[in-house]
Design a protein around this motif. Structure first.
Motif, PDB file in Angstrom:
ATOM      1  N   ARG A  82      26.274 -47.713  19.992  1.00 26.68           N
ATOM      2  CA  ARG A  82      26.343 -47.475  18.553  1.00 26.68           C
ATOM      3  C   ARG A  82      26.506 -45.981  18.309  1.00 26.68           C
ATOM      4  NH1 ARG A  82      24.417 -51.711  15.420  1.00 26.68           N
ATOM      5  NH2 ARG A  82      23.776 -50.298  13.769  1.00 26.68           N
ATOM      6  N   VAL A  83      27.443 -45.613  17.425  1.00 24.45           N
ATOM      7  CA  VAL A  83      27.693 -44.213  17.089  1.00 24.45           C
ATOM      8  C   VAL A  83      26.746 -43.807  15.959  1.00 24.45           C
ATOM      9  CG1 VAL A  83      29.398 -42.555  16.257  1.00 24.45           C
ATOM     10  CG2 VAL A  83      30.108 -44.431  17.768  1.00 24.45           C
ATOM     11  N   ARG A  84      26.031 -42.718  16.158  1.00 27.67           N
ATOM     12  CA  ARG A  84      25.044 -42.276  15.168  1.00 27.67           C
ATOM     13  C   ARG A  84      25.739 -41.732  13.911  1.00 27.67           C
ATOM     14  NH1 ARG A  84      22.700 -39.132  18.222  1.00 27.67           N
ATOM     15  NH2 ARG A  84      23.550 -37.123  17.571  1.00 27.67           N
ATOM     16  N   VAL A  85      25.338 -42.263  12.766  1.00 29.64           N
ATOM     17  CA  VAL A  85      25.849 -41.828  11.464  1.00 29.64           C
ATOM     18  C   VAL A  85      24.653 -41.544  10.563  1.00 29.64           C
ATOM     19  CG1 VAL A  85      27.228 -42.442   9.437  1.00 29.64           C
ATOM     20  CG2 VAL A  85      27.942 -43.225  11.708  1.00 29.64           C
ATOM     21  N   THR A  86      24.655 -40.346   9.931  1.00 25.66           N
ATOM     22  CA  THR A  86      23.542 -39.940   9.072  1.00 25.66           C
ATOM     23  C   THR A  86      24.082 -39.579   7.691  1.00 25.66           C
ATOM     24  OG1 THR A  86      22.426 -39.005  11.009  1.00 25.66           O
ATOM     25  CG2 THR A  86      21.600 -38.358   8.833  1.00 25.66           C
ATOM     26  N   ARG A  87      23.499 -40.174   6.652  1.00 27.29           N
ATOM     27  CA  ARG A  87      23.890 -39.784   5.291  1.00 27.29           C
ATOM     28  C   ARG A  87      23.473 -38.343   5.047  1.00 27.29           C
ATOM     29  NH1 ARG A  87      25.479 -43.609   1.302  1.00 27.29           N
ATOM     30  NH2 ARG A  87      25.649 -41.733   0.036  1.00 27.29           N
ATOM     31  N   GLN A  88      24.332 -37.575   4.384  1.00 27.22           N
ATOM     32  CA  GLN A  88      24.053 -36.167   4.144  1.00 27.22           C
ATOM     33  C   GLN A  88      24.569 -35.767   2.769  1.00 27.22           C
ATOM     34  OE1 GLN A  88      24.490 -33.640   7.469  1.00 27.22           O
ATOM     35  NE2 GLN A  88      24.895 -31.779   6.282  1.00 27.22           N
ATOM     36  N   GLU A  89      23.710 -35.117   1.994  1.00 27.52           N
ATOM     37  CA  GLU A  89      24.135 -34.604   0.699  1.00 27.52           C
ATOM     38  C   GLU A  89      24.907 -33.316   0.912  1.00 27.52           C
ATOM     39  OE1 GLU A  89      22.201 -33.175  -3.572  1.00 27.52           O
ATOM     40  OE2 GLU A  89      21.173 -34.670  -2.330  1.00 27.52           O
ATOM     41  N   LEU A  90      26.006 -33.162   0.188  1.00 29.38           N
ATOM     42  CA  LEU A  90      26.894 -32.028   0.370  1.00 29.38           C
ATOM     43  C   LEU A  90      26.778 -31.063  -0.798  1.00 29.38           C
ATOM     44  CD1 LEU A  90      29.960 -34.142   1.499  1.00 29.38           C
ATOM     45  CD2 LEU A  90      28.333 -32.956   2.971  1.00 29.38           C
ATOM     46  N   PRO A  91      26.837 -29.758  -0.550  1.00 27.72           N
ATOM     47  CA  PRO A  91      26.671 -28.764  -1.609  1.00 27.72           C
ATOM     48  C   PRO A  91      27.695 -28.926  -2.722  1.00 27.72           C
ATOM     49  CG  PRO A  91      26.618 -27.726   0.560  1.00 27.72           C
ATOM     50  CD  PRO A  91      27.035 -29.140   0.776  1.00 27.72           C
ATOM     51  N   GLY A  92      27.213 -29.058  -3.949  1.00 22.30           N
ATOM     52  CA  GLY A  92      28.097 -29.172  -5.095  1.00 22.30           C
ATOM     53  C   GLY A  92      28.796 -30.508  -5.208  1.00 22.30           C
ATOM     54  N   LEU A  93      28.386 -31.497  -4.410  1.00 26.26           N
ATOM     55  CA  LEU A  93      29.047 -32.800  -4.408  1.00 26.26           C
ATOM     56  C   LEU A  93      28.012 -33.925  -4.460  1.00 26.26           C
ATOM     57  CD1 LEU A  93      31.587 -31.917  -1.594  1.00 26.26           C
ATOM     58  CD2 LEU A  93      32.225 -32.428  -3.957  1.00 26.26           C
ATOM     59  N   PRO A  94      27.140 -33.918  -5.471  1.00 25.58           N
ATOM     60  CA  PRO A  94      26.087 -34.937  -5.512  1.00 25.58           C
ATOM     61  C   PRO A  94      26.616 -36.350  -5.701  1.00 25.58           C
ATOM     62  CG  PRO A  94      26.191 -33.727  -7.592  1.00 25.58           C
ATOM     63  CD  PRO A  94      27.098 -33.012  -6.631  1.00 25.58           C
ATOM     64  N   ASP A  95      27.829 -36.476  -6.218  1.00 22.92           N
ATOM     65  CA  ASP A  95      28.406 -37.792  -6.481  1.00 22.92           C
ATOM     66  C   ASP A  95      29.341 -38.268  -5.377  1.00 22.92           C
ATOM     67  OD1 ASP A  95      30.105 -35.677  -7.059  1.00 22.92           O
ATOM     68  OD2 ASP A  95      31.163 -36.725  -8.664  1.00 22.92           O
ATOM     69  N   VAL A  96      29.440 -37.514  -4.284  1.00 25.23           N
ATOM     70  CA  VAL A  96      30.349 -37.856  -3.189  1.00 25.23           C
ATOM     71  C   VAL A  96      29.543 -38.281  -1.970  1.00 25.23           C
ATOM     72  CG1 VAL A  96      32.081 -36.949  -1.584  1.00 25.23           C
ATOM     73  CG2 VAL A  96      32.170 -36.316  -4.000  1.00 25.23           C
ATOM     74  N   PRO A  97      29.751 -39.501  -1.459  1.00 25.62           N
ATOM     75  CA  PRO A  97      29.049 -39.924  -0.242  1.00 25.62           C
ATOM     76  C   PRO A  97      29.444 -39.044   0.943  1.00 25.62           C
ATOM     77  CG  PRO A  97      30.099 -41.795  -1.340  1.00 25.62           C
ATOM     78  CD  PRO A  97      30.627 -40.561  -1.995  1.00 25.62           C
ATOM     79  N   GLY A  98      28.447 -38.580   1.680  1.00 16.98           N
ATOM     80  CA  GLY A  98      28.701 -37.752   2.847  1.00 16.98           C
ATOM     81  C   GLY A  98      28.050 -38.337   4.084  1.00 16.98           C
ATOM     82  N   PHE A  99      28.774 -38.284   5.197  1.00 15.56           N
ATOM     83  CA  PHE A  99      28.272 -38.848   6.447  1.00 15.56           C
ATOM     84  C   PHE A  99      28.492 -37.845   7.577  1.00 15.56           C
ATOM     85  CE2 PHE A  99      29.661 -42.350   3.775  1.00 15.56           C
ATOM     86  CZ  PHE A  99      28.581 -43.233   3.839  1.00 15.56           C
ATOM     87  N   ALA A 100      27.416 -37.499   8.290  1.00 12.99           N
ATOM     88  CA  ALA A 100      27.511 -36.715   9.519  1.00 12.99           C
ATOM     89  C   ALA A 100      27.591 -37.701  10.678  1.00 12.99           C
ATOM     90  CB  ALA A 100      26.298 -35.807   9.673  1.00 12.99           C
ATOM     91  N   VAL A 101      28.663 -37.592  11.467  1.00 11.97           N
ATOM     92  CA  VAL A 101      28.952 -38.579  12.501  1.00 11.97           C
ATOM     93  C   VAL A 101      28.912 -37.901  13.870  1.00 11.97           C
ATOM     94  CG1 VAL A 101      30.558 -40.358  13.255  1.00 11.97           C
ATOM     95  CG2 VAL A 101      30.480 -39.706  10.831  1.00 11.97           C
ATOM     96  N   ALA A 102      28.238 -38.533  14.816  1.00  9.35           N
ATOM     97  CA  ALA A 102      28.161 -37.995  16.175  1.00  9.35           C
ATOM     98  C   ALA A 102      29.409 -38.395  16.949  1.00  9.35           C
ATOM     99  CB  ALA A 102      26.903 -38.498  16.871  1.00  9.35           C
ATOM    100  N   ALA A 103      30.556 -37.860  16.516  1.00 10.61           N
ATOM    101  CA  ALA A 103      31.839 -38.250  17.111  1.00 10.61           C
ATOM    102  C   ALA A 103      32.887 -37.200  16.773  1.00 10.61           C
ATOM    103  CB  ALA A 103      32.284 -39.611  16.587  1.00 10.61           C
ATOM    104  N   HIS A 104      33.980 -37.251  17.520  1.00 13.48           N
ATOM    105  CA  HIS A 104      35.103 -36.372  17.243  1.00 13.48           C
ATOM    106  C   HIS A 104      35.875 -36.857  16.020  1.00 13.48           C
ATOM    107  CE1 HIS A 104      35.329 -34.859  21.694  1.00 13.48           C
ATOM    108  NE2 HIS A 104      34.296 -34.377  21.037  1.00 13.48           N
ATOM    109  N   PRO A 105      36.633 -35.963  15.366  1.00 12.50           N
ATOM    110  CA  PRO A 105      37.332 -36.360  14.133  1.00 12.50           C
ATOM    111  C   PRO A 105      38.358 -37.471  14.328  1.00 12.50           C
ATOM    112  CG  PRO A 105      37.954 -34.140  14.830  1.00 12.50           C
ATOM    113  CD  PRO A 105      36.764 -34.520  15.625  1.00 12.50           C
ATOM    114  N   GLY A 106      38.979 -37.562  15.502  1.00 11.64           N
ATOM    115  CA  GLY A 106      39.918 -38.649  15.742  1.00 11.64           C
ATOM    116  C   GLY A 106      39.253 -40.003  15.643  1.00 11.64           C
ATOM    117  N   LEU A 107      38.045 -40.121  16.208  1.00 10.85           N
ATOM    118  CA  LEU A 107      37.315 -41.382  16.125  1.00 10.85           C
ATOM    119  C   LEU A 107      36.878 -41.665  14.696  1.00 10.85           C
ATOM    120  CD1 LEU A 107      36.103 -43.832  17.502  1.00 10.85           C
ATOM    121  CD2 LEU A 107      34.053 -42.478  17.977  1.00 10.85           C
TER     122      LEU A 107
END
Length: 250
Positions: free
Chosen positions: A58-83
């Motif tokens: 399972r690839v680790r995914v963590t929800r993350q709040e982004l600066p100035g983007l409270p209405d945009v879902p953000g995900f920190a993913v333990a993977a390379h951008p291609g994946l």
């Protein structure tokens, strides 16, 4: 394609990159439906690699709040951008995106060396999975202390948003923007054989390989992305992803 375009924002500099946040704000302010999913740490130079840190497959995914983007879902993913681009196309972060924007990268991505870029790799991966995609890079010079004009890069990218969305699925654009405010419309450029900055082996005396970045001497190919960017012009280059070579006679 109307304003209800679903857009994935990713990068290879990591979820905390201010260039990523600036690009997400630009897409949101354009009226697009934005989700951000980016590597939890820097993944530069990973091309379209599918490497991930897995725990019981399972690839680790963590929800993350982004600066100035409270209405945009953000995900920190333990993977390379291609994946990340690949799994997004399969619905990992909601409905598959219509458009993938990758960047804003810290540093230019020009010439054939785009093959190695995680920023461009994410865009190319998105394209072969049915999305339109654009890689966006800011030509920050070598060394520390330079001001980063992220908003200038986003402003140039935003001029291409509607044109990108109107292109056929699978289209890819590679945009490079000079690191200064008030830049002009991007110029269409060819892909240079090499960029203005290249990696060189510096030392191998102790059994390891020490790489350094150097400025290339001599003239850059006229009309190329590397040459026009060096002259202070934003450049846009359409790229073609992996396809068979029908002209090769075997």
């Amino acid at each position: 394609m109307g304003r209800g375009v679903r857009v994935l924002i990713t990068n290879d500099d990591g979820i905390d990159s201010p260039g990523l946040h600036a690009l997400a704000r630009g897409a949101r302010d354009h009226g697009w439906d934005v989700v951000v999913a980016a590597p939890e740490r820097e993944a530069s130079g990973t091309s379209a690699g599918l490497t991930a840190a897995e725990d019981d497959r399972r690839v680790r995914v963590t929800r993350q709040e982004l600066p100035g983007l409270p209405d945009v879902p953000g995900f920190a993913v333990a993977a390379h951008p291609g994946l990340i681009a690949l799994v997004a196309a399969q619905g990992a972060f909601g409905d598959p995106p219509d458009v993938v924007l990758s960047g804003v990268n810290r540093g230019a991505n020009v010439g054939r060396a785009v093959l190695h870029s995680g920023t461009v790799g994410a865009a190319l991966t998105a394209s072969i999975n049915g999305a339109r995609a654009m890689a966006v890079s800011l030509d920050v010079p070598l060394g520390e202390g330079a001001e980063h004009h992220w908003d200038a890069a986003v402003a140039v990218a935003a001029r291409l948003f509607d044109r990108l969305a109107a292109l056929p699925p699978g289209a890819v654009l590679n945009l490079n923007v000079p690191n200064r405010p008030g830049v002009d419309e991007p110029k269409r450029a060819s892909l240079a054989e090499f960029g203005a900055v290249q990696s060189r082996v510096k030392d191998t005396d102790d059994g390891s390989i020490d790489l350094t970045s150097v400025l290339v001497e001599g003239d850059l190919p006229p009309g190329s992305d590397a040459a026009l960017l060096a002259q202070g012009h934003p450049t846009v280059t359409p790229l073609r992803s992996v396809s068979e070579d029908t002209g090769l006679d075997l």
